[in-house]
Motif scaffolding. Structure first.
Motif, PDB file in Angstrom:
ATOM      1  N   ALA A 139       0.833  -1.207   0.000  1.00 54.27           N
ATOM      2  CA  ALA A 139       0.000   0.000   0.000  1.00 54.27           C
ATOM      3  C   ALA A 139       0.865   1.254   0.000  1.00 54.27           C
ATOM      4  O   ALA A 139       0.572   2.219  -0.722  1.00 54.27           O
ATOM      5  CB  ALA A 139      -0.932  -0.009   1.208  1.00 54.27           C
ATOM      6  N   GLU A 140       1.923   1.250   0.787  1.00 52.87           N
ATOM      7  CA  GLU A 140       2.838   2.394   0.822  1.00 52.87           C
ATOM      8  C   GLU A 140       3.444   2.628  -0.562  1.00 52.87           C
ATOM      9  O   GLU A 140       3.436   3.749  -1.080  1.00 52.87           O
ATOM     10  CB  GLU A 140       3.944   2.163   1.850  1.00 52.87           C
ATOM     11  N   GLY A 141       3.970   1.570  -1.168  1.00 55.01           N
ATOM     12  CA  GLY A 141       4.613   1.693  -2.474  1.00 55.01           C
ATOM     13  C   GLY A 141       3.658   2.120  -3.568  1.00 55.01           C
ATOM     14  O   GLY A 141       3.976   2.977  -4.404  1.00 55.01           O
ATOM     15  N   ILE A 142       2.470   1.533  -3.592  1.00 58.04           N
ATOM     16  CA  ILE A 142       1.474   1.874  -4.604  1.00 58.04           C
ATOM     17  C   ILE A 142       1.034   3.327  -4.449  1.00 58.04           C
ATOM     18  O   ILE A 142       0.904   4.059  -5.432  1.00 58.04           O
ATOM     19  CB  ILE A 142       0.269   0.906  -4.537  1.00 58.04           C
ATOM     20  N   THR A 143       0.809   3.761  -3.215  1.00 59.44           N
ATOM     21  CA  THR A 143       0.391   5.146  -2.978  1.00 59.44           C
ATOM     22  C   THR A 143       1.476   6.119  -3.420  1.00 59.44           C
ATOM     23  O   THR A 143       1.183   7.140  -4.057  1.00 59.44           O
ATOM     24  CB  THR A 143       0.037   5.358  -1.492  1.00 59.44           C
ATOM     25  N   LYS A 144       2.716   5.813  -3.121  1.00 60.64           N
ATOM     26  CA  LYS A 144       3.819   6.672  -3.556  1.00 60.64           C
ATOM     27  C   LYS A 144       3.901   6.724  -5.072  1.00 60.64           C
ATOM     28  O   LYS A 144       4.147   7.779  -5.653  1.00 60.64           O
ATOM     29  CB  LYS A 144       5.144   6.188  -2.959  1.00 60.64           C
ATOM     30  N   TRP A 192      -9.486  -1.416   6.144  1.00 63.27           N
ATOM     31  CA  TRP A 192      -9.656  -1.973   4.801  1.00 63.27           C
ATOM     32  C   TRP A 192      -9.337  -3.458   4.894  1.00 63.27           C
ATOM     33  O   TRP A 192      -8.168  -3.821   4.992  1.00 63.27           O
ATOM     34  CB  TRP A 192      -8.700  -1.329   3.802  1.00 63.27           C
ATOM     35  N   PRO A 193     -10.342  -4.324   4.891  1.00 61.58           N
ATOM     36  CA  PRO A 193     -10.045  -5.755   4.954  1.00 61.58           C
ATOM     37  C   PRO A 193      -9.368  -6.205   3.656  1.00 61.58           C
ATOM     38  O   PRO A 193      -9.968  -6.161   2.589  1.00 61.58           O
ATOM     39  CB  PRO A 193     -11.419  -6.404   5.131  1.00 61.58           C
ATOM     40  N   VAL A 194      -8.108  -6.561   3.760  1.00 62.98           N
ATOM     41  CA  VAL A 194      -7.315  -6.945   2.599  1.00 62.98           C
ATOM     42  C   VAL A 194      -6.829  -8.377   2.788  1.00 62.98           C
ATOM     43  O   VAL A 194      -6.326  -8.728   3.859  1.00 62.98           O
ATOM     44  CB  VAL A 194      -6.111  -5.980   2.413  1.00 62.98           C
ATOM     45  N   LEU A 195      -6.946  -9.159   1.744  1.00 61.55           N
ATOM     46  CA  LEU A 195      -6.526 -10.558   1.749  1.00 61.55           C
ATOM     47  C   LEU A 195      -5.066 -10.697   2.168  1.00 61.55           C
ATOM     48  O   LEU A 195      -4.204 -10.004   1.627  1.00 61.55           O
ATOM     49  CB  LEU A 195      -6.711 -11.150   0.341  1.00 61.55           C
ATOM     50  N   ASP A 196      -4.792 -11.568   3.116  1.00 60.27           N
ATOM     51  CA  ASP A 196      -3.416 -11.908   3.484  1.00 60.27           C
ATOM     52  C   ASP A 196      -3.000 -13.090   2.609  1.00 60.27           C
ATOM     53  O   ASP A 196      -3.499 -14.200   2.791  1.00 60.27           O
ATOM     54  CB  ASP A 196      -3.334 -12.284   4.957  1.00 60.27           C
ATOM     55  N   PRO A 197      -2.099 -12.873   1.644  1.00 57.10           N
ATOM     56  CA  PRO A 197      -1.770 -13.940   0.695  1.00 57.10           C
ATOM     57  C   PRO A 197      -0.758 -14.958   1.219  1.00 57.10           C
ATOM     58  O   PRO A 197      -0.535 -15.988   0.577  1.00 57.10           O
ATOM     59  CB  PRO A 197      -1.177 -13.167  -0.487  1.00 57.10           C
ATOM     60  N   ASP A 257      -3.733  -6.066  -6.314  1.00 54.50           N
ATOM     61  CA  ASP A 257      -4.817  -5.456  -7.084  1.00 54.50           C
ATOM     62  C   ASP A 257      -5.944  -4.958  -6.187  1.00 54.50           C
ATOM     63  O   ASP A 257      -6.559  -3.927  -6.458  1.00 54.50           O
ATOM     64  CB  ASP A 257      -5.352  -6.436  -8.131  1.00 54.50           C
ATOM     65  N   GLN A 258      -6.212  -5.676  -5.105  1.00 52.23           N
ATOM     66  CA  GLN A 258      -7.225  -5.252  -4.141  1.00 52.23           C
ATOM     67  C   GLN A 258      -6.803  -3.937  -3.482  1.00 52.23           C
ATOM     68  O   GLN A 258      -7.606  -3.007  -3.343  1.00 52.23           O
ATOM     69  CB  GLN A 258      -7.426  -6.350  -3.088  1.00 52.23           C
ATOM     70  N   ILE A 259      -5.537  -3.838  -3.095  1.00 51.43           N
ATOM     71  CA  ILE A 259      -5.022  -2.611  -2.483  1.00 51.43           C
ATOM     72  C   ILE A 259      -5.073  -1.464  -3.485  1.00 51.43           C
ATOM     73  O   ILE A 259      -5.531  -0.360  -3.155  1.00 51.43           O
ATOM     74  CB  ILE A 259      -3.584  -2.827  -1.959  1.00 51.43           C
ATOM     75  N   LEU A 260      -4.631  -1.708  -4.703  1.00 52.08           N
ATOM     76  CA  LEU A 260      -4.648  -0.674  -5.746  1.00 52.08           C
ATOM     77  C   LEU A 260      -6.063  -0.145  -5.962  1.00 52.08           C
ATOM     78  O   LEU A 260      -6.282   1.063  -6.016  1.00 52.08           O
ATOM     79  CB  LEU A 260      -4.076  -1.236  -7.051  1.00 52.08           C
ATOM     80  N   LYS A 261      -7.028  -1.047  -6.044  1.00 51.01           N
ATOM     81  CA  LYS A 261      -8.419  -0.639  -6.256  1.00 51.01           C
ATOM     82  C   LYS A 261      -8.922   0.190  -5.071  1.00 51.01           C
ATOM     83  O   LYS A 261      -9.597   1.216  -5.261  1.00 51.01           O
ATOM     84  CB  LYS A 261      -9.314  -1.851  -6.476  1.00 51.01           C
ATOM     85  N   GLN A 262      -8.609  -0.226  -3.856  1.00 54.70           N
ATOM     86  CA  GLN A 262      -9.084   0.528  -2.694  1.00 54.70           C
ATOM     87  C   GLN A 262      -8.484   1.939  -2.651  1.00 54.70           C
ATOM     88  O   GLN A 262      -9.173   2.893  -2.319  1.00 54.70           O
ATOM     89  CB  GLN A 262      -8.783  -0.248  -1.398  1.00 54.70           C
TER      90      GLN A 262
END
Length: 147
Positions: free
Chosen positions: A22-27, A111-116, A135-140
């Motif tokens: 999430a940190e990396g995608i947001t940045k 944000w309930p996110v799947l733990d893979p 992809d779930q994090i990106l969409k959220q």
């Protein structure tokens, strides 16, 4: 950009998969428009190799991420009260964030996110599980703050 917080803290259990993603995608999406950090409830794991690989596919660099917990964040001079929003991605991190911020005026979102971790038997199946989480994090993030 209207609606963007100035600062976001993502948290999960170990700061090894979901919150670093999430940190990396947001940045990647917002650059310097949002100050972003991530932590875990505990700091007992290094960044997960599958998380690195899944994010690399979309141009997000995670290989230099160093895992840390809430206590280490504070010890390094980052006060929780300085964040506009804390996004918890696991029940344990939500409980910890709420406990640590009960006297602060800031938002803690869940944000309930799947733990893979632990999903899939083969390398390809494991990577697919991490891609789903990514992809779930990106969409959220896009649903919440646009892109």
């Amino acid at each position: 950009m209207p609606g963007l917080p100035q600062s976001v803290l993502f948290c999960c259990d170990h700061n090894a998969v979901r919150s670093p993603m999430a940190e990396g995608i947001t940045k990647k999406l917002f650059g310097f428009d949002i100050y972003v950090q991530s932590v875990g409830v505990v700091n007992d794991l290094e960044i997960d190799g599958f998380a690195i690989a899944a994010c690399e596919e979309i141009g997000v660099e995670l290989s230099r991420h160093r895992s840390r917990d809430f206590q280490e964040l504070e010890e390094n001079g980052e006060a929780l009260s300085g964040f506009d929003v804390i996004v918890a991605m696991s029940p344990a991190s939500q409980r910890r964030a709420l406990d640590l911020t009960r006297y602060y005026h800031l938002t803690v979102e869940y944000w309930p996110v799947l733990d893979p971790t632990g999903l899939g038997e083969t390398r390809d199946a494991k990577l697919d599980a991490y891609r789903q989480t990514r992809d779930q994090i990106l969409k959220q993030i896009q649903d919440k703050w646009g892109d």
